[in-house]
Motif scaffolding. Structure first.
Motif, PDB file in Angstrom:
ATOM      1  N   SER A  86      36.029 -36.969   8.767  1.00 48.91           N
ATOM      2  CA  SER A  86      34.916 -37.427   9.614  1.00 48.91           C
ATOM      3  C   SER A  86      34.604 -38.905   9.384  1.00 48.91           C
ATOM      4  CB  SER A  86      33.669 -36.589   9.341  1.00 48.91           C
ATOM      5  OG  SER A  86      33.231 -36.827   8.020  1.00 48.91           O
ATOM      6  N   LEU A  87      35.115 -39.471   8.294  1.00 45.65           N
ATOM      7  CA  LEU A  87      34.882 -40.895   8.027  1.00 45.65           C
ATOM      8  C   LEU A  87      36.020 -41.712   8.638  1.00 45.65           C
ATOM      9  CD1 LEU A  87      33.352 -43.196   6.548  1.00 45.65           C
ATOM     10  CD2 LEU A  87      34.813 -42.742   4.571  1.00 45.65           C
ATOM     11  N   PRO A  88      35.731 -42.476   9.709  1.00 45.69           N
ATOM     12  CA  PRO A  88      36.793 -43.309  10.292  1.00 45.69           C
ATOM     13  C   PRO A  88      37.284 -44.318   9.260  1.00 45.69           C
ATOM     14  CG  PRO A  88      34.894 -43.178  11.768  1.00 45.69           C
ATOM     15  CD  PRO A  88      34.468 -42.609  10.447  1.00 45.69           C
ATOM     16  N   ARG A  89      38.552 -44.659   9.294  1.00 45.10           N
ATOM     17  CA  ARG A  89      39.123 -45.533   8.268  1.00 45.10           C
ATOM     18  C   ARG A  89      38.873 -47.016   8.549  1.00 45.10           C
ATOM     19  NH1 ARG A  89      38.831 -40.735   6.056  1.00 45.10           N
ATOM     20  NH2 ARG A  89      40.785 -39.782   5.418  1.00 45.10           N
ATOM     21  N   THR A  90      38.648 -47.394   9.793  1.00 43.53           N
ATOM     22  CA  THR A  90      38.359 -48.816  10.038  1.00 43.53           C
ATOM     23  C   THR A  90      36.859 -49.060   9.900  1.00 43.53           C
ATOM     24  OG1 THR A  90      37.986 -48.599  12.421  1.00 43.53           O
ATOM     25  CG2 THR A  90      40.260 -48.958  11.712  1.00 43.53           C
TER      26      THR A  90
END
Ligand SMILES: [Zn+2]
Length: 321
Positions: A86-90
């Motif tokens: 759920s945590l976007p990498r950018t």
């Protein structure tokens, strides 16, 4: 009584480092130099002392700059369960989903490394010796921190599980005891990293996955270990201090199957590879032409000021106390 108090103070001081202990941070930058190709070694080798000493500047800056703390870690368990999809990498997408304030609150380590990489690349492009060395030393610190399991976990010093001190145990005490005696740091060559953000996240996720073992194994070991053998008064840097005993360290390291050594090796490899990647992305400037460049008076003063803040101040934000 006084003696006991002063000894306890020493133990506490010894645990006040953030990320790998000062000792391990220095060692990581030092060994990373030897993984570089000759065209870089020509500049990095003569400056190996600088790169080693300034490996700890980011930790010293925590005593002066409030924004510094979150650059060293990410409490990734705040974002759900492994692999934290759920945590976007950018940064852009993550900030859009959670707000920048939230990201800062729980640590920005993986993204800060990318900022440092851009700065280092620019320093190479401009052939700015002082910046090349300073940013190389400092990116080495942040990359190494990303390899520490307890830097990817909110229970970073065992404060929620009654394991206070485990942070310094894993990242300072064990390397100081075993690194130079038993571990191997000559581990091949730096490589070009095509996707530094993805590489960073992979290492951070490994750290996050390992945090559970780091905590659980210590708990299990502690439960079965004679309490009077867990700590001992042993010499540290020429002073007698109460710390985790050698027997306890060796047993823990064995149970972790040399995890600390592996993470240090991977740190060294990653640091050298990021340095190399920045240099390649800058068009492989000829570093021989910088051999006779020196630091300006202002740059030297800035280093001294940083050191003084650290000597006199208290860290801002989360520390490993
Ligand atoms: Zn750190």
């Amino acid at each position: 009584m006084k003696r006991w108090i002063s000894l306890m103070v020493l133990v506490i001081i010894s645990m006040q480092t953030g990320g790998w202990g000062f000792y391990a941070h220095r060692l990581i930058n030092q060994y990373a130099v030897f993984l570089l190709p000759p065209d870089m070694l020509v500049l990095y080798k003569p400056h190996i002392r600088f790169l080693t000493e300034h490996a700890v500047d980011p930790d010293q800056r925590r005593y002066a700059v409030a924004a510094e703390g979150p650059r060293h870690y990410i409490d990734i368990d705040h974002y759900g369960q492994y692999p934290y999809d759920s945590l976007p990498r950018t940064w852009k997408e993550a900030a859009a989903r959670y707000t920048e304030d939230t990201l800062v609150k729980y640590g920005i380590g993986p993204w800060w490394i990318q900022t440092m990489l851009q700065r280092l690349t620019k320093a190479f492009t401009r052939k700015d010796l002082a910046k090349i060395l300073k940013l190389s030393a400092e990116i080495g610190h942040y990359i190494a921190d990303a390899h520490v399991p307890l830097h990817a976990c909110s229970n970073h010093n065992g404060q929620y599980t009654n394991q206070h001190g485990i942070h310094g145990f894993w990242e300072s005490r064990i390397p100081e005891l075993l690194a130079e005696k038993e571990w191997d740091f000559f581990i091949g060559k730096a490589v070009y990293i095509t996707n530094p953000l993805q590489f960073t996240w992979q290492r951070v996720l490994e750290s996050a996955a390992a945090a559970d073992s780091v905590l659980r194994f210590e708990k299990e070991l502690s439960a079965g270990f004679p309490p009077d053998k867990k700590y001992a008064f042993e010499e540290r840097n020429g002073t007698l201090v109460r710390q985790y005993s050698t027997a306890y360290c060796v047993a823990y390291n064995k149970r972790l199957n040399n995890m600390t050594e592996r993470r240090m090796q991977q740190s060294i490899y990653a640091v050298a590879s990021f340095w190399y990647t920045a240099w390649v992305n800058a068009g492989q400037p000829d570093l021989k032409t910088l051999l006779h460049a020196t630091f300006s008076e202002a740059e030297l003063q800035a280093f001294e000021a940083l050191h003084q803040w650290w000597m006199s101040g208290r860290a801002t934000g989360k520390t490993c106390e």
